[in-house]
Write a protein that holds these residues in place. Structure first.
Motif, PDB file in Angstrom:
ATOM      1  N   TYR A   7       0.819  -1.206   0.000  1.00 29.96           N
ATOM      2  CA  TYR A   7       0.000   0.000   0.000  1.00 29.96           C
ATOM      3  C   TYR A   7       0.858   1.264   0.000  1.00 29.96           C
ATOM      4  N   SER A   8       0.252   2.357  -0.414  1.00 35.42           N
ATOM      5  CA  SER A   8       0.852   3.681  -0.257  1.00 35.42           C
ATOM      6  C   SER A   8      -0.275   4.688  -0.068  1.00 35.42           C
ATOM      7  N   LEU A   9      -0.005   5.715   0.738  1.00 28.75           N
ATOM      8  CA  LEU A   9      -0.994   6.763   1.011  1.00 28.75           C
ATOM      9  C   LEU A   9      -0.452   8.093   0.516  1.00 28.75           C
ATOM     10  N   LYS A  10      -1.307   8.821  -0.176  1.00 22.22           N
ATOM     11  CA  LYS A  10      -0.914  10.126  -0.701  1.00 22.22           C
ATOM     12  C   LYS A  10      -1.959  11.166  -0.319  1.00 22.22           C
ATOM     13  N   LEU A  11      -1.481  12.306   0.140  1.00 23.84           N
ATOM     14  CA  LEU A  11      -2.377  13.405   0.514  1.00 23.84           C
ATOM     15  C   LEU A  11      -1.981  14.655  -0.250  1.00 23.84           C
ATOM     16  N   GLY A  12      -2.998  15.353  -0.744  1.00 19.77           N
ATOM     17  CA  GLY A  12      -2.757  16.621  -1.415  1.00 19.77           C
ATOM     18  C   GLY A  12      -3.953  17.543  -1.270  1.00 19.77           C
ATOM     19  N   TRP A  13      -3.758  18.801  -1.646  1.00 20.33           N
ATOM     20  CA  TRP A  13      -4.840  19.784  -1.660  1.00 20.33           C
ATOM     21  C   TRP A  13      -5.159  20.059  -3.128  1.00 20.33           C
ATOM     22  N   GLY A  49     -10.625  24.624  -2.883  1.00 21.40           N
ATOM     23  CA  GLY A  49     -10.141  23.260  -2.884  1.00 21.40           C
ATOM     24  C   GLY A  49     -10.408  22.518  -1.591  1.00 21.40           C
ATOM     25  N   CYS A  50      -9.872  21.307  -1.510  1.00 18.94           N
ATOM     26  CA  CYS A  50     -10.015  20.488  -0.307  1.00 18.94           C
ATOM     27  C   CYS A  50      -8.876  19.476  -0.261  1.00 18.94           C
ATOM     28  N   TYR A  51      -8.686  18.883   0.921  1.00 19.15           N
ATOM     29  CA  TYR A  51      -7.723  17.797   1.048  1.00 19.15           C
ATOM     30  C   TYR A  51      -8.269  16.552   0.338  1.00 19.15           C
ATOM     31  N   ARG A  52      -7.386  15.808  -0.296  1.00 16.06           N
ATOM     32  CA  ARG A  52      -7.766  14.538  -0.896  1.00 16.06           C
ATOM     33  C   ARG A  52      -6.759  13.469  -0.467  1.00 16.06           C
ATOM     34  N   LEU A  53      -7.256  12.509   0.278  1.00 16.42           N
ATOM     35  CA  LEU A  53      -6.426  11.385   0.717  1.00 16.42           C
ATOM     36  C   LEU A  53      -6.714  10.198  -0.196  1.00 16.42           C
ATOM     37  N   THR A  54      -5.664   9.623  -0.759  1.00 19.91           N
ATOM     38  CA  THR A  54      -5.817   8.498  -1.671  1.00 19.91           C
ATOM     39  C   THR A  54      -4.950   7.337  -1.211  1.00 19.91           C
ATOM     40  N   VAL A  55      -5.540   6.149  -1.184  1.00 21.71           N
ATOM     41  CA  VAL A  55      -4.813   4.935  -0.827  1.00 21.71           C
ATOM     42  C   VAL A  55      -4.675   4.080  -2.082  1.00 21.71           C
ATOM     43  N   TRP A  56      -3.435   3.695  -2.394  1.00 20.14           N
ATOM     44  CA  TRP A  56      -3.144   2.886  -3.562  1.00 20.14           C
ATOM     45  C   TRP A  56      -2.632   1.528  -3.118  1.00 20.14           C
ATOM     46  N   LYS A  57      -2.807   0.545  -3.977  1.00 20.51           N
ATOM     47  CA  LYS A  57      -2.282  -0.795  -3.728  1.00 20.51           C
ATOM     48  C   LYS A  57      -1.587  -1.272  -4.995  1.00 20.51           C
ATOM     49  N   ALA A  58      -0.358  -1.724  -4.822  1.00 18.10           N
ATOM     50  CA  ALA A  58       0.392  -2.209  -5.983  1.00 18.10           C
ATOM     51  C   ALA A  58      -0.377  -3.338  -6.664  1.00 18.10           C
ATOM     52  N   ASN A  59      -0.290  -3.347  -7.980  1.00 15.54           N
ATOM     53  CA  ASN A  59      -0.935  -4.376  -8.811  1.00 15.54           C
ATOM     54  C   ASN A  59      -2.462  -4.294  -8.800  1.00 15.54           C
ATOM     55  N   VAL A  60      -3.028  -3.209  -8.244  1.00 16.38           N
ATOM     56  CA  VAL A  60      -4.478  -2.983  -8.280  1.00 16.38           C
ATOM     57  C   VAL A  60      -4.730  -1.720  -9.090  1.00 16.38           C
TER      58      VAL A  60
END
Length: 201
Positions: free
Chosen positions: A63-69, A77-88
């Motif tokens: 997994y990896s977590l990324k946060l940005g505005w 704008g707003c905060y956006r938290l995204t969770v990624w999973k390798a191979n998905v």
């Protein structure tokens, strides 16, 4: 210049690769945010790590977590938290909010949830289920439940305020209670005592 960042409760086994998640309110000017170093699309990046002996290794296939505005430095704008999973393909979880504290809690829930073994398929469902707030009543106060009777037969319970919730002079308190219960009744006082109509059931 000292930049204060939002404190995060991150368990062991995770590495903060990049952190510019600032604990500072936005300064607006001409429809934009002046302190854009805390309000851009690259604020926080977290990945899990493993140890081989004493050497940490970033788990690229996890997994990896990324946060940005988003949009960058935009007052709308707003905060956006995204969770990624390798191979998905695509993000496995995404959450948006303008509330910094809400985002902080969501980051911690995601990291702790993943660390506790929540599967990719159930991640979003379990994280959101954990964040559901109790829906507030459309009334100003909820208070205690009062039994409602119809010809001595129990019918239902309705919300009734406690005196400590209101803090009113007691005749006003009972009048407010009657309004909240939506039950028409007499509201009289006699010799500084409550009438039977106002007796708490």
């Amino acid at each position: 210049m000292y930049l204060k960042r939002v404190p995060l409760n991150i368990p062991s086994g995770w590495a903060i690769i990049h952190n510019n998640f600032g604990d500072e309110d936005p300064f607006f000017r001409d429809g934009g945010i002046v302190n854009s170093h805390f309000y851009n699309e690259d604020l926080l990046f977290i990945q899990p790590i493993s140890f081989e002996g004493t050497s940490p290794t970033v788990e690229q296939q996890d997994y990896s977590l990324k946060l940005g505005w988003y949009p960058h430095a935009s007052a709308d704008g707003c905060y956006r938290l995204t969770v990624w999973k390798a191979n998905v393909e695509g993000a496995v979880f995404q959450y948006e909010s303008r509330n910094r504290e809400e985002i902080r809690k969501m980051i911690e829930r995601c990291v702790h949830g993943i660390a506790n073994g929540i599967s990719t398929e159930n991640l979003e469902q379990e994280i959101l289920a954990d964040t559901k707030d109790i829906k507030k009543s459309h009334r100003v106060y909820s208070g205690n439940r009062k039994r409602i009777y119809d010809q001595e037969e129990f019918v239902e319970k309705k919300n009734r305020l406690t005196h400590s919730q209101v803090g009113f002079y007691w005749p006003v308190y009972y009048e407010v209670c009657n309004i909240v219960c939506l039950e028409p009744k007499l509201n009289k006082s006699q010799d500084e005592m409550l009438t039977s109509d106002n007796r708490k059931l």
